[in-house]
Design a protein around this motif. Structure first.
Motif, PDB file in Angstrom:
ATOM      1  N   ASN A   1     -33.534  10.404 -33.063  1.00 43.67           N
ATOM      2  CA  ASN A   1     -32.904   9.246 -32.435  1.00 43.67           C
ATOM      3  C   ASN A   1     -31.392   9.433 -32.448  1.00 43.67           C
ATOM      4  N   SER A   2     -30.820   9.551 -31.249  1.00 46.73           N
ATOM      5  CA  SER A   2     -29.384   9.792 -31.131  1.00 46.73           C
ATOM      6  C   SER A   2     -28.701   8.565 -30.547  1.00 46.73           C
ATOM      7  N   ASP A   3     -27.763   7.990 -31.305  1.00 51.04           N
ATOM      8  CA  ASP A   3     -27.032   6.800 -30.864  1.00 51.04           C
ATOM      9  C   ASP A   3     -25.778   7.182 -30.083  1.00 51.04           C
ATOM     10  N   THR A   4     -25.923   8.112 -29.163  1.00 52.14           N
ATOM     11  CA  THR A   4     -24.772   8.535 -28.370  1.00 52.14           C
ATOM     12  C   THR A   4     -24.395   7.451 -27.367  1.00 52.14           C
ATOM     13  N   VAL A   5     -23.118   7.316 -27.121  1.00 51.39           N
ATOM     14  CA  VAL A   5     -22.600   6.323 -26.175  1.00 51.39           C
ATOM     15  C   VAL A   5     -22.186   7.049 -24.898  1.00 51.39           C
ATOM     16  N   PRO A   6     -22.517   6.539 -23.718  1.00 49.51           N
ATOM     17  CA  PRO A   6     -23.174   5.253 -23.465  1.00 49.51           C
ATOM     18  C   PRO A   6     -24.686   5.354 -23.296  1.00 49.51           C
ATOM     19  N   HIS A   7     -25.271   6.542 -23.532  1.00 53.17           N
ATOM     20  CA  HIS A   7     -26.697   6.724 -23.274  1.00 53.17           C
ATOM     21  C   HIS A   7     -27.417   7.222 -24.528  1.00 53.17           C
ATOM     22  N   PRO A   8     -27.910   6.309 -25.373  1.00 57.84           N
ATOM     23  CA  PRO A   8     -28.697   6.734 -26.536  1.00 57.84           C
ATOM     24  C   PRO A   8     -29.927   7.512 -26.080  1.00 57.84           C
ATOM     25  N   GLN A   9     -30.353   8.463 -26.886  1.00 57.43           N
ATOM     26  CA  GLN A   9     -31.516   9.265 -26.540  1.00 57.43           C
ATOM     27  C   GLN A   9     -32.465   9.342 -27.718  1.00 57.43           C
ATOM     28  N   ARG A  10     -33.751   9.425 -27.384  1.00 52.06           N
ATOM     29  CA  ARG A  10     -34.771   9.537 -28.419  1.00 52.06           C
ATOM     30  C   ARG A  10     -35.853  10.489 -27.934  1.00 52.06           C
ATOM     31  N   PHE A  11     -36.358  11.316 -28.819  1.00 57.15           N
ATOM     32  CA  PHE A  11     -37.454  12.202 -28.459  1.00 57.15           C
ATOM     33  C   PHE A  11     -38.192  12.627 -29.725  1.00 57.15           C
ATOM     34  N   PHE A  12     -39.436  13.074 -29.520  1.00 57.29           N
ATOM     35  CA  PHE A  12     -40.247  13.583 -30.622  1.00 57.29           C
ATOM     36  C   PHE A  12     -40.411  15.086 -30.458  1.00 57.29           C
ATOM     37  N   VAL A  13     -40.301  15.792 -31.562  1.00 57.13           N
ATOM     38  CA  VAL A  13     -40.413  17.250 -31.527  1.00 57.13           C
ATOM     39  C   VAL A  13     -41.224  17.697 -32.740  1.00 57.13           C
ATOM     40  N   ALA A  14     -41.991  18.765 -32.547  1.00 57.18           N
ATOM     41  CA  ALA A  14     -42.778  19.337 -33.645  1.00 57.18           C
ATOM     42  C   ALA A  14     -42.105  20.619 -34.113  1.00 57.18           C
ATOM     43  N   LEU A  15     -42.020  20.786 -35.419  1.00 57.29           N
ATOM     44  CA  LEU A  15     -41.400  21.972 -36.013  1.00 57.29           C
ATOM     45  C   LEU A  15     -42.417  22.666 -36.909  1.00 57.29           C
ATOM     46  N   ALA A  16     -42.650  23.947 -36.634  1.00 54.06           N
ATOM     47  CA  ALA A  16     -43.602  24.724 -37.423  1.00 54.06           C
ATOM     48  C   ALA A  16     -42.922  25.325 -38.644  1.00 54.06           C
ATOM     49  N   GLU A  17     -43.735  25.720 -39.600  1.00 56.75           N
ATOM     50  CA  GLU A  17     -43.192  26.344 -40.810  1.00 56.75           C
ATOM     51  C   GLU A  17     -42.453  27.640 -40.489  1.00 56.75           C
ATOM     52  N   ASP A  18     -42.850  28.299 -39.394  1.00 58.98           N
ATOM     53  CA  ASP A  18     -42.166  29.552 -39.017  1.00 58.98           C
ATOM     54  C   ASP A  18     -41.034  29.290 -38.016  1.00 58.98           C
ATOM     55  N   ASP A  19     -40.618  28.012 -37.905  1.00 60.62           N
ATOM     56  CA  ASP A  19     -39.451  27.596 -37.123  1.00 60.62           C
ATOM     57  C   ASP A  19     -39.659  27.607 -35.606  1.00 60.62           C
ATOM     58  N   ARG A  20     -40.895  27.615 -35.139  1.00 59.81           N
ATOM     59  CA  ARG A  20     -41.137  27.337 -33.728  1.00 59.81           C
ATOM     60  C   ARG A  20     -41.020  25.833 -33.513  1.00 59.81           C
ATOM     61  N   ALA A  21     -40.562  25.445 -32.334  1.00 56.51           N
ATOM     62  CA  ALA A  21     -40.419  24.025 -32.025  1.00 56.51           C
ATOM     63  C   ALA A  21     -41.069  23.719 -30.683  1.00 56.51           C
ATOM     64  N   LEU A  22     -41.712  22.550 -30.619  1.00 56.70           N
ATOM     65  CA  LEU A  22     -42.332  22.088 -29.386  1.00 56.70           C
ATOM     66  C   LEU A  22     -41.857  20.669 -29.108  1.00 56.70           C
ATOM     67  N   LEU A  23     -41.286  20.448 -27.934  1.00 58.27           N
ATOM     68  CA  LEU A  23     -40.920  19.097 -27.526  1.00 58.27           C
ATOM     69  C   LEU A  23     -42.195  18.361 -27.147  1.00 58.27           C
ATOM     70  N   LEU A  24     -42.448  17.212 -27.783  1.00 55.29           N
ATOM     71  CA  LEU A  24     -43.687  16.468 -27.560  1.00 55.29           C
ATOM     72  C   LEU A  24     -43.522  15.311 -26.578  1.00 55.29           C
ATOM     73  N   SER A  25     -42.340  14.747 -26.484  1.00 58.03           N
ATOM     74  CA  SER A  25     -42.130  13.584 -25.615  1.00 58.03           C
ATOM     75  C   SER A  25     -42.450  13.923 -24.164  1.00 58.03           C
ATOM     76  N   GLY A  26     -43.382  13.162 -23.574  1.00 54.61           N
ATOM     77  CA  GLY A  26     -43.782  13.418 -22.199  1.00 54.61           C
ATOM     78  C   GLY A  26     -44.553  14.703 -22.016  1.00 54.61           C
ATOM     79  N   ALA A  27     -45.079  15.271 -23.110  1.00 57.62           N
ATOM     80  CA  ALA A  27     -45.708  16.602 -23.037  1.00 57.62           C
ATOM     81  C   ALA A  27     -47.012  16.635 -23.838  1.00 57.62           C
ATOM     82  N   PRO A  28     -48.072  16.007 -23.314  1.00 55.42           N
ATOM     83  CA  PRO A  28     -49.353  16.021 -24.040  1.00 55.42           C
ATOM     84  C   PRO A  28     -49.919  17.419 -24.243  1.00 55.42           C
TER      85      PRO A  28
END
Length: 244
Positions: free
Chosen positions: A91-118
């Motif tokens: 959750n980023s309270d940036t001005v003027p457009h706050p942003q929020r997203f969900f992301v998955a982080l693996a133990e081996d440091d891979r990341a997957l953006l989950l928001s809008g991505a079933p």
């Protein structure tokens, strides 16, 4: 003899004082908490933040840059059914457009953006070799899926009751009628999700407010955690806020 007695009393007094100081320093429940636990928590959050930023730097540099800002908070989701990965609410309270997203982080440091991505969610559960053997676990997966994969292009939130709908204040006559008819028609149907056994998995019905729509989600949860969702808008144009 008087001098000897005086020295004995002095020695006893010094011992008592030392014992009192030791007891006060080690045993009092009112003593200040150690800074070590706070430092450990801060270090772990900094580590996760750095790992996420590095993992997203190539595929999503804009979100990676948000992670480096002090106004961005990270909140892990509770998902005890998931191993090898953690899901993080950013959750980023940036001005003027706050942003929020969900992301998955693996133990081996891979990341997957989950928001809008079933599909990314299903990639994560497949990699984690999820195995669901109870309706409680299937329900938890369904709830996490809806929370983490929702799109933040519109204001949306999952509900367990129509009491949780954020109706606009000061409704006019038409808005009041639509609210009341929605409650009359769906008040008994909108409940917390509960998984029911089905072929090779579970079915779950869940509800959400998405934009100004009341949406029913018919989810199928496989025993390996893969999720398919068939959302249906049952009421459109609810008199609700379109943003926070």
């Amino acid at each position: 003899m008087a001098g000897l007695a005086h020295r004995h009393r002095l020695a006893a007094s010094l011992v008592a004082t030392a014992l009192l100081a030791l007891t006060t320093g080690c045993g009092s429940g009112d003593s200040e908490p150690s800074a070590s636990s706070t430092t450990s928590t801060t270090t772990k959050e900094t580590d996760v933040r750095s790992r996420l930023a590095t993992a997203l730097a190539t595929t999503d540099p804009t979100r990676a840059a948000l992670l480096e800002q002090s106004t961005t908070s990270l909140s892990p989701l509770d998902a005890p059914w998931l191993t090898g990965w953690r899901i993080i609410d950013v959750n980023s309270d940036t001005v003027p457009h706050p942003q929020r997203f969900f992301v998955a982080l693996a133990e081996d440091d891979r990341a997957l953006l989950l928001s809008g991505a079933p599909d990314a969610f299903n990639e994560m559960v497949a990699d984690a070799a999820v195995s669901l053997d109870t309706p409680e676990k299937a329900t938890a997966v369904a709830e996490t899926f809806l929370d983490a994969t929702r799109s933040f292009s519109t204001y949306s939130y999952r509900i367990n009751s129509l009491d949780e709908v954020k109706w606009r204040s000061g409704l006019n006559e038409s808005g009041t009628k639509l609210r009341d008819s929605t409650v009359a028609s769906y008040g008994a149907q909108v409940t917390a999700p509960t998984a029911s056994a089905a072929a090779d998995g579970w079915t779950v019905t869940a509800w959400a407010v998405e934009g100004t729509d009341l949406v029913r989600h018919a989810l199928t949860i496989a025993s390996d955690g893969a999720v398919s969702d068939k959302p249906v808008t049952v009421v459109a144009g609810l008199p609700v806020p379109v943003s926070l």
